[in-house]
Design a protein around this motif. Structure first.
Motif, PDB file in Angstrom:
ATOM      1  N   ARG A   1     -15.542 -15.418  -0.920  1.00  0.00           N
ATOM      2  CA  ARG A   1     -14.850 -14.835   0.242  1.00  0.00           C
ATOM      3  C   ARG A   1     -13.440 -14.439  -0.194  1.00  0.00           C
ATOM      4  O   ARG A   1     -12.475 -15.153   0.074  1.00  0.00           O
ATOM      5  N   PRO A   2     -13.312 -13.314  -0.904  1.00  0.00           N
ATOM      6  CA  PRO A   2     -12.007 -12.934  -1.453  1.00  0.00           C
ATOM      7  C   PRO A   2     -10.978 -12.652  -0.367  1.00  0.00           C
ATOM      8  O   PRO A   2     -11.301 -12.162   0.714  1.00  0.00           O
ATOM      9  N   MET A   3      -9.733 -12.992  -0.681  1.00  0.00           N
ATOM     10  CA  MET A   3      -8.634 -12.719   0.235  1.00  0.00           C
ATOM     11  C   MET A   3      -7.633 -11.819  -0.483  1.00  0.00           C
ATOM     12  O   MET A   3      -7.339 -12.021  -1.666  1.00  0.00           O
ATOM     13  N   ILE A   4      -7.114 -10.811   0.222  1.00  0.00           N
ATOM     14  CA  ILE A   4      -6.203  -9.840  -0.382  1.00  0.00           C
ATOM     15  C   ILE A   4      -4.924  -9.757   0.452  1.00  0.00           C
ATOM     16  O   ILE A   4      -4.976  -9.591   1.669  1.00  0.00           O
ATOM     17  N   VAL A   5      -3.791  -9.895  -0.225  1.00  0.00           N
ATOM     18  CA  VAL A   5      -2.492  -9.697   0.408  1.00  0.00           C
ATOM     19  C   VAL A   5      -1.909  -8.399  -0.158  1.00  0.00           C
ATOM     20  O   VAL A   5      -1.847  -8.219  -1.372  1.00  0.00           O
ATOM     21  N   ARG A   6      -1.489  -7.501   0.728  1.00  0.00           N
ATOM     22  CA  ARG A   6      -1.042  -6.170   0.302  1.00  0.00           C
ATOM     23  C   ARG A   6       0.437  -5.961   0.618  1.00  0.00           C
ATOM     24  O   ARG A   6       0.908  -6.360   1.677  1.00  0.00           O
ATOM     25  N   HIS A   7       1.128  -5.276  -0.302  1.00  0.00           N
ATOM     26  CA  HIS A   7       2.500  -4.845  -0.060  1.00  0.00           C
ATOM     27  C   HIS A   7       2.606  -3.403  -0.540  1.00  0.00           C
ATOM     28  O   HIS A   7       2.464  -3.130  -1.739  1.00  0.00           O
ATOM     29  N   ARG A   8       2.832  -2.483   0.367  1.00  0.00           N
ATOM     30  CA  ARG A   8       2.908  -1.072   0.016  1.00  0.00           C
ATOM     31  C   ARG A   8       4.290  -0.746  -0.541  1.00  0.00           C
ATOM     32  O   ARG A   8       5.310  -0.970   0.114  1.00  0.00           O
ATOM     33  N   GLY A   9       4.322  -0.217  -1.762  1.00  0.00           N
ATOM     34  CA  GLY A   9       5.575   0.186  -2.378  1.00  0.00           C
ATOM     35  C   GLY A   9       5.989   1.576  -1.925  1.00  0.00           C
ATOM     36  O   GLY A   9       5.211   2.329  -1.339  1.00  0.00           O
ATOM     37  N   ALA A  10       7.210   1.925  -2.219  1.00  0.00           N
ATOM     38  CA  ALA A  10       7.734   3.227  -1.793  1.00  0.00           C
ATOM     39  C   ALA A  10       7.073   4.374  -2.551  1.00  0.00           C
ATOM     40  O   ALA A  10       6.796   5.431  -1.984  1.00  0.00           O
ATOM     41  N   LYS A  11       6.857   4.201  -3.852  1.00  0.00           N
ATOM     42  CA  LYS A  11       6.159   5.179  -4.696  1.00  0.00           C
ATOM     43  C   LYS A  11       6.715   6.601  -4.508  1.00  0.00           C
ATOM     44  O   LYS A  11       5.983   7.546  -4.248  1.00  0.00           O
ATOM     45  N   VAL A  12       8.006   6.752  -4.663  1.00  0.00           N
ATOM     46  CA  VAL A  12       8.639   8.043  -4.356  1.00  0.00           C
ATOM     47  C   VAL A  12       8.450   9.072  -5.464  1.00  0.00           C
ATOM     48  O   VAL A  12       8.599  10.276  -5.237  1.00  0.00           O
ATOM     49  N   ILE A  13       8.127   8.624  -6.688  1.00  0.00           N
ATOM     50  CA  ILE A  13       7.871   9.547  -7.784  1.00  0.00           C
ATOM     51  C   ILE A  13       6.617   9.106  -8.529  1.00  0.00           C
ATOM     52  O   ILE A  13       6.158   7.966  -8.385  1.00  0.00           O
ATOM     53  N   LYS A  14       6.074  10.009  -9.341  1.00  0.00           N
ATOM     54  CA  LYS A  14       4.956   9.663 -10.197  1.00  0.00           C
ATOM     55  C   LYS A  14       5.064  10.459 -11.489  1.00  0.00           C
ATOM     56  O   LYS A  14       5.727  11.498 -11.541  1.00  0.00           O
TER      57      LYS A  14
END
Length: 329
Positions: free
Chosen positions: A225-238
């Motif tokens: 039963r996997p658990m995932i914690v997410r944090h979205r980064g700004a990712k302004v460039i690539k």
């Protein structure tokens, strides 16, 4: 195709007849080959072996040139000039017909002319693991051969020569295997790292190539039963591909900044791979992965021993990586 001069490097264990020998295929390629045997997806391709390098040097009669320039360097010649003379001799030398045939045969198995591949060095010793040569989105057999010759020559960069001198390594006994792999179009998808931290796997993900300081961050607890914690980064460039060896940085789109790079299913796959890698190598490992923007497939592109630097989340959409270092494929 597995032979003295070429060894397959992909996820088909039944076709992996040769031993995974770092002395023949280099440390980076050997780690990938071992994980491929464990069922982890790596980019399809092959390794031009240390034996191929030795055959090239012997057939072209390069040993006297190497020895002469090293003597001149030790006698006071500018090391930049001495190393450049050796590399020039490598680039001008013809490759033996038997090595050419095997490299082109292996490239033909990947699809031949028109098939996009990446070519890069796979050093055997740490002294030679410097700013190595790499060539991206090559599409002809002639380009692959030229890139292999340039990778052989990179064994005599000024830094590599200096490293071997400092460590007392015989320049005439070193070798440089070369990996040739189908291109993973991470510039159209994403890339990042995965590493285990006790009971969970830390995954970082950015759009494009490399890993920015403002990447998405995930904590994945694998299991039934996997658990995932997410944090979205700004990712302004690539970072995206430019020329054959180049990259360039561009702004991300509003949609890319708002979205998460990875799905839950992809995160679970990366977490499973991380657990398998740690168990296989019996030590903490960091997986560098890439997601092909065309096929949607995830691949492991490099395996590094030890844990990556810690990440501190300072605010929503911002993060600090200590220290920061982008890695390109």
């Amino acid at each position: 195709m597995n032979s003295e001069y070429v060894v397959r490097l992909d996820g088909e264990p039944m076709r992996f007849e040769a031993d995974v020998d770092p002395e023949q295929i280099g440390v980076k390629a050997a780690r990938l080959a071992e994980l491929a045997r464990e069922g982890i997806r790596v980019p399809e391709g092959f390794v031009v072996t240390a034996a191929a390098y030795r055959e090239f040097v012997h057939d072209a009669g390069l040993d006297p040139t190497i020895a002469q320039e090293i003597r001149r360097f030790r006698a006071g010649r500018d090391p930049v000039v001495a190393a450049a003379e050796i590399r020039s001799a490598f680039r001008d030398a013809s490759m033996p017909a038997v090595v050419i045939d095997e490299i082109l045969g292996a490239y033909q198995e990947l699809g031949g002319d028109g098939t996009e591949v990446a070519v890069r060095c796979s050093p055997v010793t740490s002294a030679d693991d410097v700013q190595d040569e790499f060539f991206l989105h090559l599409t002809t057999g002639d380009d692959v051969l030229a890139a292999c010759r340039r990778c052989f020559a990179s064994l005599y960069s000024t830094v590599a020569v200096g490293n071997r001198e400092a460590e007392g390594i015989d320049h005439l006994k070193v070798v440089m295997p070369v990996t040739v792999q189908r291109m993973v179009r991470a510039d159209l998808g994403g890339s990042g790292t995965a590493r285990s931290e006790n009971t969970f796997v830390r995954v970082r993900a950015s759009w494009g190539l490399g890993e920015g300081a403002d990447a998405d961050q995930y904590s994945v607890h694998p299991g039934a039963r996997p658990m995932i914690v997410r944090h979205r980064g700004a990712k302004v460039i690539k970072t995206v591909y430019a020329e054959r060896r180049g990259t360039r940085t561009v702004p991300t789109t509003p949609a890319e900044r708002a979205a998460l790079v990875l799905t839950d299913e992809e995160l679970q796959e990366l977490a499973q791979w991380s657990v398998v890698a740690d168990k296989h190598f019996r030590r903490p490992t960091t997986l560098d992965w890439a997601k092909d923007g065309r096929s949607g497939e995830l691949c492991v592109v490099e395996v590094r021993p030890g844990a990556a630097p810690a990440v501190t989340i300072s605010a929503r959409g911002q993060s600090v990586l200590e220290p920061s270092a982008a890695r390109h494929w």
